[in-house]
Design an enzyme around this catalytic site. Structure first.
Site, PDB file in Angstrom:
ATOM      1  N   ALA A  43      -1.112  -5.036  -2.311  1.00  0.00           N
ATOM      2  CA  ALA A  43      -1.967  -6.169  -2.346  1.00  0.00           C
ATOM      3  C   ALA A  43      -1.943  -7.419  -1.689  1.00  0.00           C
ATOM      4  O   ALA A  43      -2.768  -7.642  -1.089  1.00  0.00           O
ATOM      5  CB  ALA A  43      -2.763  -6.025  -3.657  1.00  0.00           C
ATOM      6  N   GLU A  44      -0.763  -8.107  -2.210  1.00  0.00           N
ATOM      7  CA  GLU A  44      -0.539  -9.165  -1.576  1.00  0.00           C
ATOM      8  C   GLU A  44       1.028  -9.455  -1.757  1.00  0.00           C
ATOM      9  O   GLU A  44       1.617  -8.859  -2.503  1.00  0.00           O
ATOM     10  CB  GLU A  44      -1.108 -10.521  -2.608  1.00  0.00           C
ATOM     11  CG  GLU A  44      -2.402 -11.188  -2.102  1.00  0.00           C
ATOM     12  CD  GLU A  44      -3.367 -10.489  -2.892  1.00  0.00           C
ATOM     13  OE1 GLU A  44      -4.716 -10.481  -2.268  1.00  0.00           O
ATOM     14  OE2 GLU A  44      -3.421  -9.571  -3.701  1.00  0.00           O
ATOM     15  N   THR A  45       1.460 -10.291  -0.628  1.00  0.00           N
ATOM     16  CA  THR A  45       2.831 -10.860  -0.752  1.00  0.00           C
ATOM     17  C   THR A  45       2.760 -12.374  -0.712  1.00  0.00           C
ATOM     18  O   THR A  45       2.044 -12.987  -0.026  1.00  0.00           O
ATOM     19  CB  THR A  45       3.476 -10.269   0.594  1.00  0.00           C
ATOM     20  OG1 THR A  45       3.430  -8.913   0.704  1.00  0.00           O
ATOM     21  CG2 THR A  45       5.036 -11.030   0.656  1.00  0.00           C
ATOM     22  N   HIS A  75      -2.128 -12.298  -9.338  1.00  0.00           N
ATOM     23  CA  HIS A  75      -1.184 -11.632  -9.764  1.00  0.00           C
ATOM     24  C   HIS A  75       0.258 -11.943  -8.967  1.00  0.00           C
ATOM     25  O   HIS A  75       1.316 -11.825  -9.531  1.00  0.00           O
ATOM     26  CB  HIS A  75      -1.296 -10.069  -9.757  1.00  0.00           C
ATOM     27  CG  HIS A  75      -1.194  -9.575  -8.140  1.00  0.00           C
ATOM     28  ND1 HIS A  75      -1.961  -9.676  -7.216  1.00  0.00           N
ATOM     29  CD2 HIS A  75      -0.209  -8.987  -7.649  1.00  0.00           C
ATOM     30  CE1 HIS A  75      -1.786  -9.084  -6.330  1.00  0.00           C
ATOM     31  NE2 HIS A  75      -0.320  -8.576  -6.568  1.00  0.00           N
TER      32      HIS A  75
END
Length: 270
Positions: A43-45, A75
């Site tokens: 979802a995110e880096t 997160h």
């Protein structure tokens, strides 16, 4: 270049929300950051580098989904703070310079990390035409969460309705800049969690986000007022699941959770 995969808002591997975390000397060009985020495909880096001493922040921090850079991510911030603390790169509270201002992450004695984030402003709106059909459930309440979060917050009838959602993600994309936060009171609000949620973000390349810190900056004031409780815990009822402890404080909201490093390796293409 070391890269780590961290599961955030959980105390066990393979739950919560996974994020890639890279500690850098400086940010390279945006195209490379985006290509790395697409390769990681979570979802995110998060990408971070140390800032000179004496400023208002200790580290610069940016977040990329597989499709785009985002302005706020809970997160991946929690995951980054976890990596800084577990590797010894930073001790004590860490101040991150981000597109959403300075965000502070404070480690607790119990192993949790508390994030100090801006509270999302909530504005009641009429349910857009087609929203109920796209979501697969009839909204009780719909609120706009403002430009920083960019979602519609949709209250549904009960916990079961939230858990059973199977939305039309393509149709949902028409209704808000990022997506939709679906929520309901827990079956037992006095139990381990007071409310449930699920988050669908088709406009940033994430059909369903496993656990969303930024969404809880809207969920916290909403449910704190509804349940008349200053501190409460929410369960994000995605297949991976995760718990977020929330404490709204006016224009700021505290989000607390744990994190676990699951994978550590070497990024060879740099």
């Amino acid at each position: 270049m070391r890269i780590r995969i961290v599961d955030a808002f959980t105390d066990r591997p393979f739950a919560g929300n996974p994020a890639g975390v890279l500690l850098l000397d400086a940010f390279p060009d945006d195209d490379l950051l985006q290509r790395i985020a697409l390769e990681v495909n979570h979802a995110e880096t998060a990408f971070t580098h140390r800032l000179p001493e004496g400023g208002e922040a200790d580290w610069a921090l940016r977040w990329f989904t597989p499709a785009t850079e985002v302005a706020l991510c809970g997160h991946a911030t929690l995951a980054t703070a976890h990596v800084l603390h577990t590797t010894g790169a930073h001790r004590g509270p860490v101040r991150f310079a981000t597109r959403s201002g300075v965000l502070v992450a404070t480690p607790g004695a119990d192993g949790s990390i508390t994030l100090d984030f801006p509270t999302a402003p909530l504005t009641p709106v009429e349910a857009p035409e087609g929203l109920a059909a796209a979501l697969g459930a009839e909204p009780l309440t719909v609120l706009d969460t403002g430009p920083a979060v960019g979602d519609l917050l949709v209250e549904l009838a009960d916990e079961k309705t939230v858990r059973q959602l199977a939305p039309d993600h393509k149709a949902l994309a028409a209704h808000s800049p990022r997506g939709v936060i679906a929520t309901a009171r827990a079956d037992d609000p006095a139990g381990a969690y007071a409310f449930v949620s699920r988050c669908f973000f088709p406009n940033v390349g994430i059909d369903e986000d496993p656990v969303t810190g930024s969404a809880h900056t809207a969920l916290a004031p909403f449910w704190s007022e509804r349940l008349d409780r200053p501190v409460l815990t929410g369960l994000q009822a995605s297949p991976r699941s995760g718990l977020v402890r929330v404490e709204p404080r006016g224009d700021r909201t505290l989000l607390s959770g744990r994190a676990v490093t699951v994978i550590e390796g070497e990024l060879l293409a740099w």
